[in-house]
Design a protein around this motif. Structure first.
Motif, PDB file in Angstrom:
ATOM      1  N   HIS A 189      -3.666 -36.664  29.208  1.00 36.47           N
ATOM      2  CA  HIS A 189      -4.804 -37.370  29.814  1.00 36.47           C
ATOM      3  C   HIS A 189      -5.356 -38.474  28.917  1.00 36.47           C
ATOM      4  O   HIS A 189      -6.145 -39.296  29.368  1.00 36.47           O
ATOM      5  N   ARG A 190      -4.961 -38.482  27.684  1.00 37.70           N
ATOM      6  CA  ARG A 190      -5.596 -39.375  26.710  1.00 37.70           C
ATOM      7  C   ARG A 190      -5.424 -40.862  27.019  1.00 37.70           C
ATOM      8  O   ARG A 190      -6.371 -41.636  26.902  1.00 37.70           O
ATOM      9  N   GLN A 191      -4.232 -41.268  27.416  1.00 40.00           N
ATOM     10  CA  GLN A 191      -4.007 -42.689  27.703  1.00 40.00           C
ATOM     11  C   GLN A 191      -4.874 -43.149  28.876  1.00 40.00           C
ATOM     12  O   GLN A 191      -5.476 -44.217  28.829  1.00 40.00           O
ATOM     13  N   GLU A 192      -4.952 -42.329  29.913  1.00 37.04           N
ATOM     14  CA  GLU A 192      -5.779 -42.679  31.073  1.00 37.04           C
ATOM     15  C   GLU A 192      -7.258 -42.724  30.701  1.00 37.04           C
ATOM     16  O   GLU A 192      -7.990 -43.607  31.150  1.00 37.04           O
ATOM     17  N   ILE A 193      -7.696 -41.792  29.870  1.00 35.33           N
ATOM     18  CA  ILE A 193      -9.089 -41.792  29.410  1.00 35.33           C
ATOM     19  C   ILE A 193      -9.375 -43.058  28.610  1.00 35.33           C
ATOM     20  O   ILE A 193     -10.400 -43.716  28.812  1.00 35.33           O
ATOM     21  N   PHE A 194      -8.461 -43.418  27.721  1.00 43.64           N
ATOM     22  CA  PHE A 194      -8.675 -44.620  26.918  1.00 43.64           C
ATOM     23  C   PHE A 194      -8.711 -45.863  27.810  1.00 43.64           C
ATOM     24  O   PHE A 194      -9.567 -46.730  27.637  1.00 43.64           O
ATOM     25  N   HIS A 195      -7.814 -45.963  28.770  1.00 36.92           N
ATOM     26  CA  HIS A 195      -7.824 -47.121  29.674  1.00 36.92           C
ATOM     27  C   HIS A 195      -9.110 -47.180  30.484  1.00 36.92           C
ATOM     28  O   HIS A 195      -9.576 -48.260  30.824  1.00 36.92           O
ATOM     29  N   ARG A 196      -9.678 -46.028  30.762  1.00 33.60           N
ATOM     30  CA  ARG A 196     -10.950 -45.985  31.480  1.00 33.60           C
ATOM     31  C   ARG A 196     -12.030 -46.680  30.658  1.00 33.60           C
ATOM     32  O   ARG A 196     -12.848 -47.411  31.184  1.00 33.60           O
ATOM     33  N   CYS A 197     -12.034 -46.445  29.350  1.00 33.48           N
ATOM     34  CA  CYS A 197     -13.057 -47.063  28.502  1.00 33.48           C
ATOM     35  C   CYS A 197     -12.873 -48.576  28.419  1.00 33.48           C
ATOM     36  O   CYS A 197     -13.846 -49.301  28.255  1.00 33.48           O
ATOM     37  N   LEU A 198     -11.639 -49.053  28.538  1.00 36.40           N
ATOM     38  CA  LEU A 198     -11.402 -50.497  28.469  1.00 36.40           C
ATOM     39  C   LEU A 198     -12.024 -51.241  29.640  1.00 36.40           C
ATOM     40  O   LEU A 198     -12.398 -52.404  29.512  1.00 36.40           O
ATOM     41  N   SER A 199     -12.140 -50.576  30.782  1.00 38.56           N
ATOM     42  CA  SER A 199     -12.693 -51.226  31.963  1.00 38.56           C
ATOM     43  C   SER A 199     -14.218 -51.198  31.992  1.00 38.56           C
ATOM     44  O   SER A 199     -14.828 -51.825  32.856  1.00 38.56           O
ATOM     45  N   LEU A 200     -14.837 -50.482  31.058  1.00 38.47           N
ATOM     46  CA  LEU A 200     -16.296 -50.366  31.035  1.00 38.47           C
ATOM     47  C   LEU A 200     -16.924 -51.441  30.159  1.00 38.47           C
ATOM     48  O   LEU A 200     -16.367 -51.788  29.111  1.00 38.47           O
ATOM     49  N   PRO A 201     -18.080 -51.936  30.552  1.00 43.05           N
ATOM     50  CA  PRO A 201     -18.820 -52.786  29.613  1.00 43.05           C
ATOM     51  C   PRO A 201     -19.177 -51.955  28.378  1.00 43.05           C
ATOM     52  O   PRO A 201     -19.438 -50.748  28.485  1.00 43.05           O
ATOM     53  N   ALA A 202     -19.183 -52.565  27.210  1.00 35.38           N
ATOM     54  CA  ALA A 202     -19.463 -51.833  25.961  1.00 35.38           C
ATOM     55  C   ALA A 202     -20.768 -51.061  26.069  1.00 35.38           C
ATOM     56  O   ALA A 202     -21.779 -51.575  26.545  1.00 35.38           O
ATOM     57  N   THR A 257     -15.671 -31.805  33.198  1.00 31.83           N
ATOM     58  CA  THR A 257     -16.012 -33.218  33.196  1.00 31.83           C
ATOM     59  C   THR A 257     -16.244 -33.709  31.777  1.00 31.83           C
ATOM     60  O   THR A 257     -16.894 -33.048  30.980  1.00 31.83           O
ATOM     61  N   LEU A 258     -15.696 -34.878  31.513  1.00 36.35           N
ATOM     62  CA  LEU A 258     -15.885 -35.555  30.241  1.00 36.35           C
ATOM     63  C   LEU A 258     -16.662 -36.843  30.479  1.00 36.35           C
ATOM     64  O   LEU A 258     -16.485 -37.498  31.507  1.00 36.35           O
ATOM     65  N   GLU A 259     -17.494 -37.188  29.540  1.00 39.41           N
ATOM     66  CA  GLU A 259     -18.169 -38.481  29.575  1.00 39.41           C
ATOM     67  C   GLU A 259     -17.421 -39.402  28.619  1.00 39.41           C
ATOM     68  O   GLU A 259     -17.152 -39.032  27.472  1.00 39.41           O
ATOM     69  N   VAL A 260     -17.085 -40.596  29.086  1.00 40.15           N
ATOM     70  CA  VAL A 260     -16.311 -41.562  28.308  1.00 40.15           C
ATOM     71  C   VAL A 260     -17.162 -42.817  28.116  1.00 40.15           C
ATOM     72  O   VAL A 260     -17.737 -43.332  29.072  1.00 40.15           O
ATOM     73  N   MET A 261     -17.227 -43.295  26.871  1.00 36.95           N
ATOM     74  CA  MET A 261     -17.949 -44.523  26.574  1.00 36.95           C
ATOM     75  C   MET A 261     -17.071 -45.389  25.685  1.00 36.95           C
ATOM     76  O   MET A 261     -16.522 -44.914  24.687  1.00 36.95           O
ATOM     77  N   GLY A 262     -16.928 -46.638  26.052  1.00 41.62           N
ATOM     78  CA  GLY A 262     -16.177 -47.581  25.232  1.00 41.62           C
ATOM     79  C   GLY A 262     -17.109 -48.311  24.286  1.00 41.62           C
ATOM     80  O   GLY A 262     -18.149 -48.816  24.713  1.00 41.62           O
ATOM     81  N   ILE A 263     -16.750 -48.330  23.004  1.00 47.20           N
ATOM     82  CA  ILE A 263     -17.563 -49.066  22.035  1.00 47.20           C
ATOM     83  C   ILE A 263     -16.649 -49.922  21.149  1.00 47.20           C
ATOM     84  O   ILE A 263     -15.483 -49.623  20.959  1.00 47.20           O
ATOM     85  N   ASP A 264     -17.228 -50.971  20.639  1.00 48.70           N
ATOM     86  CA  ASP A 264     -16.519 -51.869  19.734  1.00 48.70           C
ATOM     87  C   ASP A 264     -17.059 -51.640  18.330  1.00 48.70           C
ATOM     88  O   ASP A 264     -18.214 -51.949  18.047  1.00 48.70           O
ATOM     89  N   ILE A 265     -16.215 -51.076  17.470  1.00 53.92           N
ATOM     90  CA  ILE A 265     -16.623 -50.807  16.093  1.00 53.92           C
ATOM     91  C   ILE A 265     -16.083 -51.878  15.158  1.00 53.92           C
ATOM     92  O   ILE A 265     -16.809 -52.419  14.350  1.00 53.92           O
ATOM     93  N   ASP A 266     -14.812 -52.178  15.281  1.00 52.75           N
ATOM     94  CA  ASP A 266     -14.163 -53.104  14.363  1.00 52.75           C
ATOM     95  C   ASP A 266     -13.244 -54.027  15.156  1.00 52.75           C
ATOM     96  O   ASP A 266     -12.299 -53.552  15.789  1.00 52.75           O
ATOM     97  N   PRO A 267     -13.481 -55.330  15.129  1.00 51.06           N
ATOM     98  CA  PRO A 267     -12.645 -56.245  15.903  1.00 51.06           C
ATOM     99  C   PRO A 267     -11.177 -56.246  15.487  1.00 51.06           C
ATOM    100  O   PRO A 267     -10.309 -56.621  16.256  1.00 51.06           O
ATOM    101  N   ARG A 268     -10.887 -55.769  14.268  1.00 48.67           N
ATOM    102  CA  ARG A 268      -9.494 -55.715  13.816  1.00 48.67           C
ATOM    103  C   ARG A 268      -8.684 -54.700  14.612  1.00 48.67           C
ATOM    104  O   ARG A 268      -7.481 -54.833  14.745  1.00 48.67           O
ATOM    105  N   TYR A 269      -9.349 -53.659  15.119  1.00 48.91           N
ATOM    106  CA  TYR A 269      -8.631 -52.578  15.796  1.00 48.91           C
ATOM    107  C   TYR A 269      -8.972 -52.448  17.269  1.00 48.91           C
ATOM    108  O   TYR A 269      -8.374 -51.645  17.970  1.00 48.91           O
ATOM    109  N   GLY A 270      -9.920 -53.205  17.747  1.00 51.37           N
ATOM    110  CA  GLY A 270     -10.276 -53.150  19.156  1.00 51.37           C
ATOM    111  C   GLY A 270     -11.193 -51.986  19.485  1.00 51.37           C
ATOM    112  O   GLY A 270     -11.703 -51.290  18.620  1.00 51.37           O
TER     113      GLY A 270
END
Length: 138
Positions: free
Chosen positions: A86-99, A117-130
């Motif tokens: 499930h990890r790849q799909e979860i990560f792609h979910r965060c990419l579609s969210l505003p930070a 149920t899991l809560e997923v939040m996308g954050i930008d920590i380091d621009p070198r790694y996305g």
């Protein structure tokens, strides 16, 4: 280092401020701790954010690996908390969210009759790694 503050902002429930010598986090247990990079201060707050939850929580990177997980996730096991398939799909979910915004993701049991149920939040920590995904069980 002088006491001049250049920038101050909130990040994941904490406060980071910039001064002449680097970045400090107000919530850090060592008030003299200074980070040379803003991403290091953000990383500290992301770890702290995960550690505060009594339920499993962790940081998922673009390679579908858990870069960090809290004690609750350790108790249930990394793969039980976030099954590898499930990890790849979860990560792609965060990419579609505003930070900084969240979305829910459900993992069904093999019989399909129950889920968690899991809560997923996308954050930008380091621009070198996305972007990374912060994930926690609800």
């Amino acid at each position: 280092m002088g006491n001049t503050i250049g920038i101050m902002f909130g990040f994941l429930g904490g406060t980071i401020f910039a001064s002449e010598g680097g970045y400090k986090v107000l919530q850090h247990p060592n008030p003299n701790r200074e980070y040379q990079r803003l991403s290091e201060a953000k990383w500290f707050l992301a770890l702290r954010w995960c550690e505060e939850f009594p339920t499993p929580a962790g940081i998922l990177n673009y390679q579908s690996q858990l870069s960090f997980y809290n004690q609750a996730a350790l108790r249930v096991g990394e793969n039980n908390f976030l099954p590898p398939d499930h990890r790849q799909e979860i990560f792609h979910r965060c990419l579609s969210l505003p930070a900084g915004t969240t979305a829910n993701y459900s993992i069904f049991t093999t019989d399909g009759r129950s889920f968690r149920t899991l809560e997923v939040m996308g954050i930008d920590i380091d621009p070198r790694y996305g972007r990374v995904a912060i994930v926690r069980s609800l």
